[in-house]
Design a protein around this motif. Sequence first.
Motif, PDB file in Angstrom:
ATOM      1  N   CYS A  17      -3.456   3.222  -0.317  1.00 54.49           N
ATOM      2  CA  CYS A  17      -4.780   2.330  -0.291  1.00 54.49           C
ATOM      3  C   CYS A  17      -5.857   2.961   0.266  1.00 54.49           C
ATOM      4  CB  CYS A  17      -4.283   1.006   0.463  1.00 54.49           C
ATOM      5  SG  CYS A  17      -3.219  -0.232  -0.442  1.00 54.49           S
ATOM      6  N   ASN A  77       0.603   5.981   2.178  1.00 57.64           N
ATOM      7  CA  ASN A  77      -0.285   5.139   2.070  1.00 57.64           C
ATOM      8  C   ASN A  77      -1.400   5.384   1.101  1.00 57.64           C
ATOM      9  OD1 ASN A  77      -2.133   3.102   2.229  1.00 57.64           O
ATOM     10  ND2 ASN A  77      -2.688   3.251   4.480  1.00 57.64           N
ATOM     11  N   ALA A  86      -2.750   0.802   6.896  1.00 55.04           N
ATOM     12  CA  ALA A  86      -1.919  -0.249   6.502  1.00 55.04           C
ATOM     13  C   ALA A  86      -0.488   0.013   7.360  1.00 55.04           C
ATOM     14  CB  ALA A  86      -1.636  -0.278   5.122  1.00 55.04           C
ATOM     15  N   CYS A 123       0.786  -1.223   0.103  1.00 56.52           N
ATOM     16  CA  CYS A 123       0.090   0.069  -0.084  1.00 56.52           C
ATOM     17  C   CYS A 123       0.831   1.230  -0.071  1.00 56.52           C
ATOM     18  CB  CYS A 123      -0.657   0.015   1.231  1.00 56.52           C
ATOM     19  SG  CYS A 123      -2.229  -1.025   1.098  1.00 56.52           S
ATOM     20  N   ALA A 132      -5.451   5.516   5.723  1.00 59.17           N
ATOM     21  CA  ALA A 132      -5.587   5.567   4.160  1.00 59.17           C
ATOM     22  C   ALA A 132      -5.341   7.087   3.756  1.00 59.17           C
ATOM     23  CB  ALA A 132      -7.007   5.474   3.862  1.00 59.17           C
TER      24      ALA A 132
END
Length: 92
Positions: free
Chosen positions: A50, A48, A54, A30, A75
Amino acid sequence: MTASVLLAGMAVATPAQAASDSKHTGRSGCFNWSWADGVATTTVYFHNICDKKATINIWWKDGQIDVMRAATVDADGKGHIKHAGSVKSIDG
């Protein structure tokens, strides 16, 4: 704009060129990440990409030992980790 200096028939890189030659970028899971080679420490910057939280794991070679540092990032979150030694590997 930077310029190289020609000295005794040899090209000498300016500081801006030297820094750009040591930059590392990549992607793992990610995360997009980057760092430039440091003298005593290295800072890894990450993002990150994604749509979920993560964790990124960064391994440094610090003398004779390997050290892992991790960060859990929301995120679209960004961050950085600084540590002594050189970066060995990154996974996220």
